[in-house]
Scaffold this motif. Structure first.
Motif, PDB file in Angstrom:
ATOM      1  N   GLU A  12      95.323  33.354  36.169  1.00 38.05           N
ATOM      2  CA  GLU A  12      94.532  34.194  36.086  1.00 38.05           C
ATOM      3  C   GLU A  12      93.817  34.398  34.766  1.00 38.05           C
ATOM      4  OE1 GLU A  12      93.077  36.102  38.844  1.00 38.05           O
ATOM      5  OE2 GLU A  12      94.014  34.732  40.021  1.00 38.05           O
ATOM      6  N   PRO A  13      92.694  34.833  34.441  1.00 38.17           N
ATOM      7  CA  PRO A  13      92.280  35.012  33.130  1.00 38.17           C
ATOM      8  C   PRO A  13      92.782  36.338  32.509  1.00 38.17           C
ATOM      9  CG  PRO A  13      90.401  35.341  34.515  1.00 38.17           C
ATOM     10  CD  PRO A  13      91.569  34.748  35.452  1.00 38.17           C
ATOM     11  N   ASP A  14      93.259  36.056  31.408  1.00 37.96           N
ATOM     12  CA  ASP A  14      93.934  37.439  30.526  1.00 37.96           C
ATOM     13  C   ASP A  14      93.296  37.590  29.273  1.00 37.96           C
ATOM     14  OD1 ASP A  14      95.665  39.485  29.684  1.00 37.96           O
ATOM     15  OD2 ASP A  14      97.561  38.264  29.924  1.00 37.96           O
ATOM     16  N   PRO A  15      92.463  38.181  29.021  1.00 39.63           N
ATOM     17  CA  PRO A  15      91.874  38.571  27.608  1.00 39.63           C
ATOM     18  C   PRO A  15      92.801  39.243  26.675  1.00 39.63           C
ATOM     19  CG  PRO A  15      90.173  39.184  29.406  1.00 39.63           C
ATOM     20  CD  PRO A  15      91.582  38.987  30.195  1.00 39.63           C
ATOM     21  N   SER A  16      93.978  39.843  27.090  1.00 37.24           N
ATOM     22  CA  SER A  16      95.019  40.256  26.327  1.00 37.24           C
ATOM     23  C   SER A  16      95.905  39.275  25.932  1.00 37.24           C
ATOM     24  CB  SER A  16      95.622  41.578  26.943  1.00 37.24           C
ATOM     25  OG  SER A  16      96.412  41.162  27.978  1.00 37.24           O
ATOM     26  N   SER A  17      96.040  37.952  26.473  1.00 40.30           N
ATOM     27  CA  SER A  17      97.042  37.136  26.076  1.00 40.30           C
ATOM     28  C   SER A  17      96.822  36.422  24.795  1.00 40.30           C
ATOM     29  CB  SER A  17      97.021  35.689  27.117  1.00 40.30           C
ATOM     30  OG  SER A  17      95.782  35.034  26.864  1.00 40.30           O
ATOM     31  N   ALA A  18      98.073  36.035  24.297  1.00 38.63           N
ATOM     32  CA  ALA A  18      98.218  35.751  22.852  1.00 38.63           C
ATOM     33  C   ALA A  18      97.331  34.477  22.707  1.00 38.63           C
ATOM     34  CB  ALA A  18      99.763  35.292  22.535  1.00 38.63           C
ATOM     35  N   ALA A  19      97.190  33.343  23.677  1.00 37.68           N
ATOM     36  CA  ALA A  19      96.551  32.418  23.694  1.00 37.68           C
ATOM     37  C   ALA A  19      95.016  32.652  23.385  1.00 37.68           C
ATOM     38  CB  ALA A  19      96.523  31.511  25.000  1.00 37.68           C
ATOM     39  N   PHE A  20      94.659  33.524  24.185  1.00 38.23           N
ATOM     40  CA  PHE A  20      93.299  34.173  24.033  1.00 38.23           C
ATOM     41  C   PHE A  20      92.925  34.757  22.601  1.00 38.23           C
ATOM     42  CE2 PHE A  20      89.577  36.888  24.736  1.00 38.23           C
ATOM     43  CZ  PHE A  20      88.567  35.932  25.172  1.00 38.23           C
ATOM     44  N   THR A  21      93.779  35.753  22.527  1.00 39.69           N
ATOM     45  CA  THR A  21      93.318  36.481  21.322  1.00 39.69           C
ATOM     46  C   THR A  21      93.766  35.711  20.038  1.00 39.69           C
ATOM     47  OG1 THR A  21      95.793  37.172  21.070  1.00 39.69           O
ATOM     48  CG2 THR A  21      94.032  38.607  22.114  1.00 39.69           C
ATOM     49  N   ASP A  22      94.459  35.010  19.953  1.00 41.90           N
ATOM     50  CA  ASP A  22      94.564  33.747  18.881  1.00 41.90           C
ATOM     51  C   ASP A  22      93.403  32.864  18.693  1.00 41.90           C
ATOM     52  OD1 ASP A  22      96.987  34.776  18.481  1.00 41.90           O
ATOM     53  OD2 ASP A  22      98.156  33.085  19.119  1.00 41.90           O
ATOM     54  N   ALA A  23      92.854  32.432  19.877  1.00 37.78           N
ATOM     55  CA  ALA A  23      91.706  31.623  19.806  1.00 37.78           C
ATOM     56  C   ALA A  23      90.644  32.304  19.317  1.00 37.78           C
ATOM     57  CB  ALA A  23      91.517  31.095  21.444  1.00 37.78           C
ATOM     58  N   THR A  24      90.396  33.729  19.682  1.00 40.01           N
ATOM     59  CA  THR A  24      88.988  34.188  19.414  1.00 40.01           C
ATOM     60  C   THR A  24      89.223  34.604  18.096  1.00 40.01           C
ATOM     61  OG1 THR A  24      89.899  36.104  20.309  1.00 40.01           O
ATOM     62  CG2 THR A  24      88.514  35.055  21.611  1.00 40.01           C
ATOM     63  N   ALA A  25      90.509  34.875  17.454  1.00 42.14           N
ATOM     64  CA  ALA A  25      90.664  35.334  16.086  1.00 42.14           C
ATOM     65  C   ALA A  25      90.211  34.274  15.138  1.00 42.14           C
ATOM     66  CB  ALA A  25      92.030  35.675  15.685  1.00 42.14           C
ATOM     67  N   ALA A  26      90.639  33.087  15.438  1.00 44.15           N
ATOM     68  CA  ALA A  26      90.417  31.700  14.692  1.00 44.15           C
ATOM     69  C   ALA A  26      89.087  31.485  14.867  1.00 44.15           C
ATOM     70  CB  ALA A  26      91.238  30.584  15.010  1.00 44.15           C
ATOM     71  N   THR A  27      88.455  31.549  15.833  1.00 41.25           N
ATOM     72  CA  THR A  27      86.990  31.476  16.143  1.00 41.25           C
ATOM     73  C   THR A  27      86.199  32.367  15.351  1.00 41.25           C
ATOM     74  OG1 THR A  27      87.301  30.524  18.379  1.00 41.25           O
ATOM     75  CG2 THR A  27      85.054  31.120  17.762  1.00 41.25           C
ATOM     76  N   PHE A  28      86.519  33.608  15.337  1.00 40.68           N
ATOM     77  CA  PHE A  28      85.687  34.679  14.545  1.00 40.68           C
ATOM     78  C   PHE A  28      85.663  34.459  13.161  1.00 40.68           C
ATOM     79  CE2 PHE A  28      86.453  37.535  18.394  1.00 40.68           C
ATOM     80  CZ  PHE A  28      85.234  37.044  18.979  1.00 40.68           C
ATOM     81  N   GLU A  29      87.100  33.869  12.557  1.00 43.77           N
ATOM     82  CA  GLU A  29      87.061  33.593  11.094  1.00 43.77           C
ATOM     83  C   GLU A  29      86.105  32.421  10.786  1.00 43.77           C
ATOM     84  OE1 GLU A  29      90.612  32.126   8.162  1.00 43.77           O
ATOM     85  OE2 GLU A  29      91.033  32.747  10.181  1.00 43.77           O
ATOM     86  N   ARG A  30      86.102  31.333  11.616  1.00 48.89           N
ATOM     87  CA  ARG A  30      84.963  30.287  11.391  1.00 48.89           C
ATOM     88  C   ARG A  30      83.758  30.708  11.245  1.00 48.89           C
ATOM     89  NH1 ARG A  30      86.059  25.057  14.810  1.00 48.89           N
ATOM     90  NH2 ARG A  30      84.950  24.155  13.183  1.00 48.89           N
ATOM     91  N   LEU A  31      83.523  31.663  12.140  1.00 54.87           N
ATOM     92  CA  LEU A  31      82.109  32.055  12.337  1.00 54.87           C
ATOM     93  C   LEU A  31      81.552  33.095  11.167  1.00 54.87           C
ATOM     94  CD1 LEU A  31      81.777  32.860  15.968  1.00 54.87           C
ATOM     95  CD2 LEU A  31      80.667  31.064  14.639  1.00 54.87           C
ATOM     96  N   ASN A  32      82.485  33.928  10.591  1.00 50.57           N
ATOM     97  CA  ASN A  32      82.273  34.619   9.145  1.00 50.57           C
ATOM     98  C   ASN A  32      82.153  33.711   8.088  1.00 50.57           C
ATOM     99  OD1 ASN A  32      82.369  37.330  10.349  1.00 50.57           O
ATOM    100  ND2 ASN A  32      84.555  37.280  10.787  1.00 50.57           N
ATOM    101  N   GLU A  33      82.966  32.565   8.161  1.00 51.28           N
ATOM    102  CA  GLU A  33      83.134  31.796   6.723  1.00 51.28           C
ATOM    103  C   GLU A  33      81.381  31.157   7.088  1.00 51.28           C
ATOM    104  OE1 GLU A  33      86.122  29.044   7.626  1.00 51.28           O
ATOM    105  OE2 GLU A  33      87.563  30.509   7.005  1.00 51.28           O
ATOM    106  N   ILE A  34      81.065  30.787   7.975  1.00 52.48           N
ATOM    107  CA  ILE A  34      79.714  30.056   7.925  1.00 52.48           C
ATOM    108  C   ILE A  34      78.604  31.093   7.768  1.00 52.48           C
ATOM    109  CG2 ILE A  34      79.194  30.017  10.555  1.00 52.48           C
ATOM    110  CD1 ILE A  34      78.596  27.213   7.722  1.00 52.48           C
ATOM    111  N   GLU A  35      78.717  32.451   8.131  1.00 50.95           N
ATOM    112  CA  GLU A  35      77.616  33.286   8.187  1.00 50.95           C
ATOM    113  C   GLU A  35      76.853  33.310   7.224  1.00 50.95           C
ATOM    114  OE1 GLU A  35      77.600  37.567  10.330  1.00 50.95           O
ATOM    115  OE2 GLU A  35      78.711  37.785   8.206  1.00 50.95           O
ATOM    116  N   PRO A  36      77.187  33.311   5.905  1.00 53.05           N
ATOM    117  CA  PRO A  36      76.294  33.309   4.608  1.00 53.05           C
ATOM    118  C   PRO A  36      75.456  32.468   4.559  1.00 53.05           C
ATOM    119  CG  PRO A  36      78.643  33.694   3.906  1.00 53.05           C
ATOM    120  CD  PRO A  36      78.726  33.209   5.525  1.00 53.05           C
ATOM    121  N   SER A  37      75.724  31.050   5.448  1.00 53.92           N
ATOM    122  CA  SER A  37      74.852  30.175   5.449  1.00 53.92           C
ATOM    123  C   SER A  37      73.906  29.689   6.637  1.00 53.92           C
ATOM    124  CB  SER A  37      75.627  28.742   5.469  1.00 53.92           C
ATOM    125  OG  SER A  37      76.581  28.584   4.404  1.00 53.92           O
ATOM    126  N   LEU A  38      73.691  30.795   7.254  1.00 46.06           N
ATOM    127  CA  LEU A  38      72.780  30.930   8.543  1.00 46.06           C
ATOM    128  C   LEU A  38      71.604  31.668   8.013  1.00 46.06           C
ATOM    129  CD1 LEU A  38      75.495  32.612  11.065  1.00 46.06           C
ATOM    130  CD2 LEU A  38      74.823  30.121  10.658  1.00 46.06           C
TER     131      LEU A  38
END
Length: 417
Positions: free
Chosen positions: A235-261
């Motif tokens: 079952e999808p669980d947006p509160s799970s550690a797997a999901f929160t870790d995945a999104t945190a790492a994704t948002f970090e990458r997107l923040n890093e590239i943001e000045p180049s957008l």
């Protein structure tokens, strides 16, 4: 260009009062308006003769509207069914209408006979027990559909259970100007971001919850965690550690590239229309799309440069199917069944591919040889990836609950920071 996924979020009024936990076909209201059983096709055809079907669908695509007028409507007329295309801006409008009728106790004679739908709008209707179910596998043309394929059997994580019929396919791809980027630049997310850092301001994606922007974010997420498999089990669980870790790492990458957008990431385009205009005007040189088949038309019409090409990054692309569903209280269910079946007719699927670059929801390999040859003979622009290359590493969509959490998280962790 076809945008079946623009109507992604379903914001429905008064939903809590009508949720039925028994599922898509479990409620008494789900069968009260049914007439001819889908398994008796001769009876369906007989009942459909003379009916007028109200098909609610996104109406902002002129090419697709012309296809409905010129191909779909005349074919149904030959079968004795009149088609009334009800053009809407957001699929939630149609789902709200059906929901309102259910709340009012209108269990038959409903005003909505069919809806072009997928994702959260379908899932919301399942929760509210709005759909007629158990019929799509009985359509004569279902023999051309791989009903066991994950993207057909589930709709953004929600089991289809015969409650909707597939009719077109969408696949993501990266569109880029090969006069500016080379193949090495579009090999992976890392190489794309490295190019953006070296040539800032030339890459953009629309702000989620725009569906195209959400897809771009999910592409980065898939790349960050090595594909979606870890989020597909259970079952999808947006509160799970797997999901929160995945999104945190994704948002970090997107923040890093943001000045180049584009515009240094200080503002984001609000829609895919804005993105495509930026590319057409030469302000950006790369963007993600869900409609790669339509890019050739943009080039032929002079809107995109001749050097436009497409790529699938090493992470693969995201693929999904959109469907036609029939409300359980629809007044003209037999006509809607005939309509859903005809949309799966190989000739119609071929015409849609030829006219609009929309990829088929049927399994072309299961069609007669002459149909397969006709698909293979369709001329495609050199700007457009061949279908086999596009689908070589297609990845499924995440469950709707994850999509909403990703979009909300992006707003909080990227846009507002």
């Amino acid at each position: 260009m076809t945008r079946p996924h623009r109507r992604h979020r379903a914001v429905l009024t008064g939903l809590a009062g009508v949720l039925v936990l028994a599922g898509c076909g479990g409620g008494e209201d789900a069968t009260v308006a049914e007439t001819a059983p889908s398994s008796d096709w001769e009876a369906v055809l007989a009942e459909a003769d003379g009916q007028s079907v109200n098909w609610y669908m996104y109406g902002g695509d002129d090419t697709l509207n012309a296809f409905v007028d010129d191909v779909v409507t005349p074919r149904l007329a030959d079968l004795g069914v009149s088609l009334n295309q009800v053009r809407i801006d957001d699929t939630a409008e149609a789902v709200n209408k059906v929901l309102g009728e259910k709340q009012a106790g209108r269990t038959e004679g409903g005003s909505v006979d069919a809806i072009w739908i997928n994702g959260e709008n379908f899932a919301t209707g399942v929760q509210a027990d709005l759909w007629r179910c158990g019929w799509s596998q009985d359509l004569p043309n279902a023999r051309y559909v791989d009903l066991d394929a994950p993207e057909v059997a589930t709709d953004f994580g929600t089991p289809v259970d015969g409650c909707e019929a597939a009719w077109q396919q969408a696949n993501s791809a990266l569109v880029y100007d090969s006069a500016v980027l080379d193949e090495d630049d579009v090999a992976s997310v890392d190489s794309l971001f490295a190019w953006a850092e070296a040539d800032p301001g030339r890459l953009a994606y629309p702000a989620p919850p725009d569906f195209f922007g959400s897809m771009a974010v999910r592409t980065v997420l898939y790349d960050t965690i090595g594909g979606p498999d870890s989020l597909l089990d259970g079952e999808p669980d947006p509160s799970s550690a797997a999901f929160t870790d995945a999104t945190a790492a994704t948002f970090e990458r997107l923040n890093e590239i943001e000045p180049s957008l584009w515009r240094g990431g200080e503002t984001y385009p609000q829609s895919q229309d804005d993105i495509e205009k930026l590319y057409s005007d030469g302000e950006i040189s790369a963007f993600f799309t869900y409609g790669p088949g339509a890019v050739g038309t943009q080039v032929a019409d002079g809107l995109y440069p001749d050097s436009t090409r497409e790529a699938v990054l090493s992470v693969g692309n995201i693929s999904n199917v959109s469907f036609v569903t029939i409300p359980a209280n629809a007044a003209h269910q037999a006509g809607a069944l005939v309509h859903a079946n005809d949309l799966q007719e190989p000739e119609v699927q071929l015409a849609l591919f030829e006219a609009n670059g929309v990829y088929p929801a049927i399994d072309v390999a299961s069609t007669p040889t002459d149909v397969q040859d006709a698909f293979a003979a369709v001329e495609t622009s050199p700007s457009v990836l061949p279908l086999d290359e596009l689908l070589a590493d297609a990845r499924p969509e995440l469950a709707s609950a994850y999509l909403a959490a990703i979009e909300d998280g992006w707003v909080a962790e990227v846009q507002q920071k």
